[in-house]
Design a protein around this motif. Structure first.
Motif, PDB file in Angstrom:
ATOM      1  N   PRO A 146       4.177   3.459  -8.279  1.00  0.00           N
ATOM      2  CA  PRO A 146       4.848   4.070  -9.422  1.00  0.00           C
ATOM      3  C   PRO A 146       4.341   5.472  -9.750  1.00  0.00           C
ATOM      4  O   PRO A 146       5.119   6.332 -10.176  1.00  0.00           O
ATOM      5  N   ASN A 147       3.055   5.740  -9.552  1.00  0.00           N
ATOM      6  CA  ASN A 147       2.513   7.071  -9.846  1.00  0.00           C
ATOM      7  C   ASN A 147       3.045   8.124  -8.875  1.00  0.00           C
ATOM      8  O   ASN A 147       3.423   9.215  -9.290  1.00  0.00           O
ATOM      9  N   CYS A 148       3.090   7.829  -7.616  1.00  0.00           N
ATOM     10  CA  CYS A 148       3.593   8.799  -6.624  1.00  0.00           C
ATOM     11  C   CYS A 148       5.107   8.912  -6.691  1.00  0.00           C
ATOM     12  O   CYS A 148       5.651   9.954  -6.378  1.00  0.00           O
ATOM     13  N   HIS A 149       5.772   7.864  -7.077  1.00  0.00           N
ATOM     14  CA  HIS A 149       7.225   7.882  -7.161  1.00  0.00           C
ATOM     15  C   HIS A 149       7.714   8.840  -8.247  1.00  0.00           C
ATOM     16  O   HIS A 149       8.765   9.433  -8.125  1.00  0.00           O
ATOM     17  N   LYS A 150       6.895   9.001  -9.302  1.00  0.00           N
ATOM     18  CA  LYS A 150       7.263   9.919 -10.405  1.00  0.00           C
ATOM     19  C   LYS A 150       7.204  11.367  -9.963  1.00  0.00           C
ATOM     20  O   LYS A 150       7.967  12.180 -10.428  1.00  0.00           O
ATOM     21  N   ALA A 151       6.285  11.680  -9.093  1.00  0.00           N
ATOM     22  CA  ALA A 151       6.069  13.079  -8.683  1.00  0.00           C
ATOM     23  C   ALA A 151       7.175  13.601  -7.796  1.00  0.00           C
ATOM     24  O   ALA A 151       7.937  12.968  -7.218  1.00  0.00           O
ATOM     25  N   PRO A 158       9.569  -9.458  -4.581  1.00  0.00           N
ATOM     26  CA  PRO A 158      10.122  -9.602  -3.224  1.00  0.00           C
ATOM     27  C   PRO A 158      11.422  -8.820  -3.005  1.00  0.00           C
ATOM     28  O   PRO A 158      11.688  -8.352  -1.907  1.00  0.00           O
ATOM     29  N   GLU A 159      12.223  -8.637  -4.081  1.00  0.00           N
ATOM     30  CA  GLU A 159      13.467  -7.883  -3.943  1.00  0.00           C
ATOM     31  C   GLU A 159      13.198  -6.401  -3.640  1.00  0.00           C
ATOM     32  O   GLU A 159      14.010  -5.729  -3.028  1.00  0.00           O
ATOM     33  N   ASN A 160      12.061  -5.895  -4.104  1.00  0.00           N
ATOM     34  CA  ASN A 160      11.720  -4.473  -3.911  1.00  0.00           C
ATOM     35  C   ASN A 160      10.691  -4.274  -2.804  1.00  0.00           C
ATOM     36  O   ASN A 160       9.935  -3.316  -2.818  1.00  0.00           O
ATOM     37  N   TYR A 161      10.684  -5.171  -1.835  1.00  0.00           N
ATOM     38  CA  TYR A 161       9.680  -5.131  -0.772  1.00  0.00           C
ATOM     39  C   TYR A 161       9.707  -3.816   0.004  1.00  0.00           C
ATOM     40  O   TYR A 161       8.695  -3.350   0.487  1.00  0.00           O
ATOM     41  N   GLU A 162      10.852  -3.186   0.115  1.00  0.00           N
ATOM     42  CA  GLU A 162      10.987  -1.976   0.913  1.00  0.00           C
ATOM     43  C   GLU A 162      10.371  -0.740   0.267  1.00  0.00           C
ATOM     44  O   GLU A 162      10.259   0.290   0.918  1.00  0.00           O
ATOM     45  N   SER A 163       9.978  -0.813  -1.011  1.00  0.00           N
ATOM     46  CA  SER A 163       9.411   0.378  -1.657  1.00  0.00           C
ATOM     47  C   SER A 163       8.105   0.764  -0.972  1.00  0.00           C
ATOM     48  O   SER A 163       7.275  -0.078  -0.664  1.00  0.00           O
ATOM     49  N   LYS A 164       7.950   2.048  -0.733  1.00  0.00           N
ATOM     50  CA  LYS A 164       6.782   2.540  -0.015  1.00  0.00           C
ATOM     51  C   LYS A 164       5.865   3.396  -0.875  1.00  0.00           C
ATOM     52  O   LYS A 164       4.769   3.728  -0.469  1.00  0.00           O
ATOM     53  N   VAL A 195       0.860  -1.179   0.000  1.00  0.00           N
ATOM     54  CA  VAL A 195       0.000   0.000   0.000  1.00  0.00           C
ATOM     55  C   VAL A 195       0.894   1.226   0.000  1.00  0.00           C
ATOM     56  O   VAL A 195       1.805   1.338   0.818  1.00  0.00           O
ATOM     57  N   CYS A 196       0.618   2.140  -0.916  1.00  0.00           N
ATOM     58  CA  CYS A 196       1.404   3.368  -1.034  1.00  0.00           C
ATOM     59  C   CYS A 196       1.164   4.240   0.190  1.00  0.00           C
ATOM     60  O   CYS A 196       0.025   4.417   0.625  1.00  0.00           O
ATOM     61  N   VAL A 197       2.229   4.806   0.757  1.00  0.00           N
ATOM     62  CA  VAL A 197       2.097   5.641   1.942  1.00  0.00           C
ATOM     63  C   VAL A 197       1.532   7.024   1.615  1.00  0.00           C
ATOM     64  O   VAL A 197       1.071   7.714   2.510  1.00  0.00           O
ATOM     65  N   THR A 198       1.546   7.411   0.341  1.00  0.00           N
ATOM     66  CA  THR A 198       1.044   8.722  -0.049  1.00  0.00           C
ATOM     67  C   THR A 198      -0.429   8.679  -0.444  1.00  0.00           C
ATOM     68  O   THR A 198      -1.231   9.437   0.084  1.00  0.00           O
ATOM     69  N   CYS A 199      -0.784   7.787  -1.359  1.00  0.00           N
ATOM     70  CA  CYS A 199      -2.154   7.783  -1.892  1.00  0.00           C
ATOM     71  C   CYS A 199      -3.007   6.611  -1.404  1.00  0.00           C
ATOM     72  O   CYS A 199      -4.180   6.523  -1.730  1.00  0.00           O
TER      73      CYS A 199
END
Length: 48
Positions: free
Chosen positions: A43-48, A34-40, A22-26
């Motif tokens: 993709p849409n919020c990460h671009k901004a 599983p390798e990218n489990y730490e992403s918070k 779940v995105c922490v922003t939206c």
């Protein structure tokens, strides 16, 4: 389907394992490997 066509088909590739986060922003759910489990961020919020 002829016998030749049956032998030429390859078995389906294994799908990659994904985890739903779940995105922490939206608060929208997004999938990560599983390798990218730490992403918070999704993709849409990460671009901004």
């Amino acid at each position: 389907m002829t016998q030749e066509q049956k032998t030429e088909t390859k078995p389906a590739a294994k799908p990659k394992k994904v985890i739903h986060r779940v995105c922490v922003t939206c608060n929208n759910m997004f999938r990560v490997t599983p390798e990218n489990y730490e992403s918070k961020l999704c993709p849409n919020c990460h671009k901004a």
